[in-house]
Write an enzyme that holds these catalytic residues in place. Sequence first.
Site, PDB file in Angstrom:
ATOM      1  N   SER A 134      23.153 109.936  31.535  1.00  0.00           N
ATOM      2  CA  SER A 134      24.782 110.490  31.587  1.00  0.00           C
ATOM      3  C   SER A 134      25.446 108.861  32.056  1.00  0.00           C
ATOM      4  O   SER A 134      26.381 109.651  32.435  1.00  0.00           O
ATOM      5  CB  SER A 134      24.623 111.650  32.860  1.00  0.00           C
ATOM      6  OG  SER A 134      24.101 112.511  31.908  1.00  0.00           O
ATOM      7  N   GLY A 151      24.323 110.047  40.039  1.00  0.00           N
ATOM      8  CA  GLY A 151      24.490 111.100  40.094  1.00  0.00           C
ATOM      9  C   GLY A 151      23.918 112.367  39.099  1.00  0.00           C
ATOM     10  O   GLY A 151      24.140 113.346  38.919  1.00  0.00           O
ATOM     11  N   GLY A 152      22.805 111.452  38.927  1.00  0.00           N
ATOM     12  CA  GLY A 152      22.375 112.211  36.898  1.00  0.00           C
ATOM     13  C   GLY A 152      23.120 112.808  36.521  1.00  0.00           C
ATOM     14  O   GLY A 152      24.388 112.178  35.444  1.00  0.00           O
ATOM     15  N   THR A 191      19.700 101.843  36.717  1.00  0.00           N
ATOM     16  CA  THR A 191      19.032 103.113  37.662  1.00  0.00           C
ATOM     17  C   THR A 191      17.579 102.831  37.283  1.00  0.00           C
ATOM     18  O   THR A 191      17.245 101.918  36.270  1.00  0.00           O
ATOM     19  CB  THR A 191      18.974 104.343  36.980  1.00  0.00           C
ATOM     20  OG1 THR A 191      18.579 105.413  37.679  1.00  0.00           O
ATOM     21  CG2 THR A 191      19.168 104.849  35.700  1.00  0.00           C
ATOM     22  N   ASP A 234      13.916 111.591  31.167  1.00  0.00           N
ATOM     23  CA  ASP A 234      15.582 111.716  30.583  1.00  0.00           C
ATOM     24  C   ASP A 234      15.023 111.673  29.446  1.00  0.00           C
ATOM     25  O   ASP A 234      16.080 112.327  28.515  1.00  0.00           O
ATOM     26  CB  ASP A 234      16.935 110.703  30.162  1.00  0.00           C
ATOM     27  CG  ASP A 234      17.257 110.428  32.509  1.00  0.00           C
ATOM     28  OD1 ASP A 234      17.054 110.937  32.948  1.00  0.00           O
ATOM     29  OD2 ASP A 234      17.593 109.273  32.386  1.00  0.00           O
ATOM     30  N   ASN A 282      16.306 105.562  37.693  1.00  0.00           N
ATOM     31  CA  ASN A 282      16.469 106.991  37.632  1.00  0.00           C
ATOM     32  C   ASN A 282      16.111 108.096  38.630  1.00  0.00           C
ATOM     33  O   ASN A 282      17.145 108.213  39.577  1.00  0.00           O
ATOM     34  CB  ASN A 282      15.131 108.267  36.454  1.00  0.00           C
ATOM     35  CG  ASN A 282      15.710 109.396  35.821  1.00  0.00           C
ATOM     36  OD1 ASN A 282      16.844 109.854  35.843  1.00  0.00           O
ATOM     37  ND2 ASN A 282      14.335 110.106  35.667  1.00  0.00           N
ATOM     38  N   THR A 302      19.785 105.906  40.309  1.00  0.00           N
ATOM     39  CA  THR A 302      21.122 105.243  40.163  1.00  0.00           C
ATOM     40  C   THR A 302      21.772 104.711  40.860  1.00  0.00           C
ATOM     41  O   THR A 302      22.416 105.105  42.253  1.00  0.00           O
ATOM     42  CB  THR A 302      22.288 106.044  38.913  1.00  0.00           C
ATOM     43  OG1 THR A 302      20.944 106.819  38.226  1.00  0.00           O
ATOM     44  CG2 THR A 302      22.578 105.369  38.218  1.00  0.00           C
TER      45      THR A 302
HETATM   46  O1  DON Z   1      20.522 108.344  33.342  1.00  0.00           O
HETATM   47  C1  DON Z   1      20.463 109.106  33.793  1.00  0.00           C
HETATM   48  O2  DON Z   1      21.356 110.114  33.319  1.00  0.00           O
HETATM   49  C2  DON Z   1      19.759 109.222  34.902  1.00  0.00           C
HETATM   50  N1  DON Z   1      18.408 108.360  35.042  1.00  0.00           N
HETATM   51  C3  DON Z   1      20.717 109.378  36.402  1.00  0.00           C
HETATM   52  C4  DON Z   1      19.756 109.248  37.522  1.00  0.00           C
HETATM   53  C5  DON Z   1      20.512 109.201  38.407  1.00  0.00           C
HETATM   54  O3  DON Z   1      22.061 108.824  37.792  1.00  0.00           O
HETATM   55  C6  DON Z   1      19.611 109.152  40.061  1.00  0.00           C
HETATM   56  N2  DON Z   1      21.061 109.314  40.956  1.00  0.00           N
HETATM   57  N3  DON Z   1      21.793 109.833  41.731  1.00  0.00           N
END
Ligand code: DON
Length: 584
Positions: free
Chosen positions: A462, A482-483, A408, A432, A410, A390
């Site tokens: 997120s 950051g997921g 992102t 996700d 992902n 992301t």
């Molecule tokens: O949409 C989301 O919540 C995840 N796919 C985000 C992934 C992400 O932030 C990875 N990187 N740091």
Amino acid sequence: MKSFLSLGCALALMAAAPSHAKDLGSGLDEPVLTYDARLFPVMAENGMVSSQDRIASEVGRDILARGGNAVDAAVAVGFALAVTHPQAGNIGGGGFMMVSLAETQEVIAIDFREMAPAAATTNMYLDENGDVDFKKSQFSHLSSGVPGTVMGLLDALDAYGTMTRRQVIGPAKKLAERGFPVSYSLSTSLEEYREDLTADPSTVDYWFKSDGSTYEAGEILKQRDLARTLDRIIRKGRDGFYAGKTAELIVAEMEAGGGLITYEDLQNYHSVIREPIKGSYKGYEVYSMPPPSSGGVHVVQMLNILGGYDLSADGHNSAAYIHKLAETMRRAYADRSKFLGDPDFFEVPVSALTDQTYADHLRSTIDLGAASLSSAVHPAQSLPFESPQTTHYATMDKDGNAVAVTYTLNFSYGSGFSVDGAGFMLNNEMDDFSSKPGVPNAYGLIGGEANQIEPGKRPLSSMTPSLVLKDGKAVLATGSIGGSRIITQTLQVILNFIEFDMNVMEAVSAPRIHHQWLPDEIVIEPGISPDTIKILQSMGHKIRQDDDGVKFIVFGRANSVAFDDGLFHGAADPRDPKSGAAGY
Ligand code: DON
């Protein structure tokens, strides 16, 4: 916010914009010398861009300098990052954009999240034993949702931009065609992900040298197929991606690799304008992304809980403050597991979750002297008040328009598979979804029915692009990567800015913490003192400071822009050396 216009500030500004330094209408006429910060943002008078890649930020800055608005700049940065930041910048993924329009006083949320293909099924990642096959959900053609980025960026440009496609996508095409110098950060990242990326010959072809070795810092990376795809988008708009040659290449890639995305899926893709989540905190209005993001709902829910405390009296990153943050996060993430999903498929109880009375109730369950156990904290059984890798960047323009975008693939480099002939990487966003109730996804997040896989549905996210307004004017455009940690990172930047009165660079740089209910632990960045950690442990908190044995975790890249004392402030998150803010 605090005034820190100073001689130092004026000098920084002159470096950024020598020809304008004398024209400042506000503040700098009578500079006030207050060196009361250790970190300063990039400052400029007419507009600002902050992103995870300096070259892309400069593309956005040039668009602003040519008279484009914050949306034009955001669209240009989105396409430029797809070239210079292949970890997450993309045209094969999806995301969210928040726009604040100064003239009409509107705040708009654009959802361009990927959609599950029509042939997707709820149990598509379960093996014969009923277990989740993570290779399928994360590293296969089956892991890709229908990409939304091109639709979202073009819809934003048409609705709120002022420039042509050629003006805003042209710079990205040029970077792809002529190449750009690889940074240390990108070179290291490509080497780190070599194993995941070398499963697909076209990925190797696109992002490694012809002898298979990794580009060294300073070497020029050209992407000719991507340049041709960008050219089709410039000439044909949406049909340059969702129809014709690019669509055919995507479908051929899916057929060769056993993926599900069809030509019809691409034709059926649409972005959605949604009602932003709105909250307030100490006189500021906070607007953030609604479902299928969980970000806005939980940032506002957490601000509602935390607003009942005197956090500045605790002191920034004191044990008392971190305890309140962690307990608040624990409760919000418990609710996330049950109530959040794609609102087009599942009734998300947005107003109940963001209701102040509900937040007051949650606050009353927090013991100020002791940690709760996550096993004893559950998502609300019933909500009494409802009638359900992301990259992040931000732009602001001279007219007061502001944009925050998080988009992102992902994981870094998504599924690792590229569309052969089209030059871009495919997302693995389908991970996700909740592949099986109670089984954590890659970010340790648990979900159930609300986020189960269904054809045409968007996976819960997120990502939390957010705008903070004061008296109707955008003063902060923020968000993070950051997921699962995105929501808590964004929360802390907002609190640092409003509650702790930090300038945006301090707000972005300060050490952050994270709690997500399960696992029951506070993850802590370096910079929180051992004494503070001991106090938290004595309250019953489990503290983690490493990721799988790797010491010193840092998380989030919260590239942000603020407007303060008549100047634009850009803060590129120092956690990525490649990040950069550029103003004019
Ligand atoms: O949409 C989301 O919540 C995840 N796919 C985000 C992934 C992400 O932030 C990875 N990187 N740091």
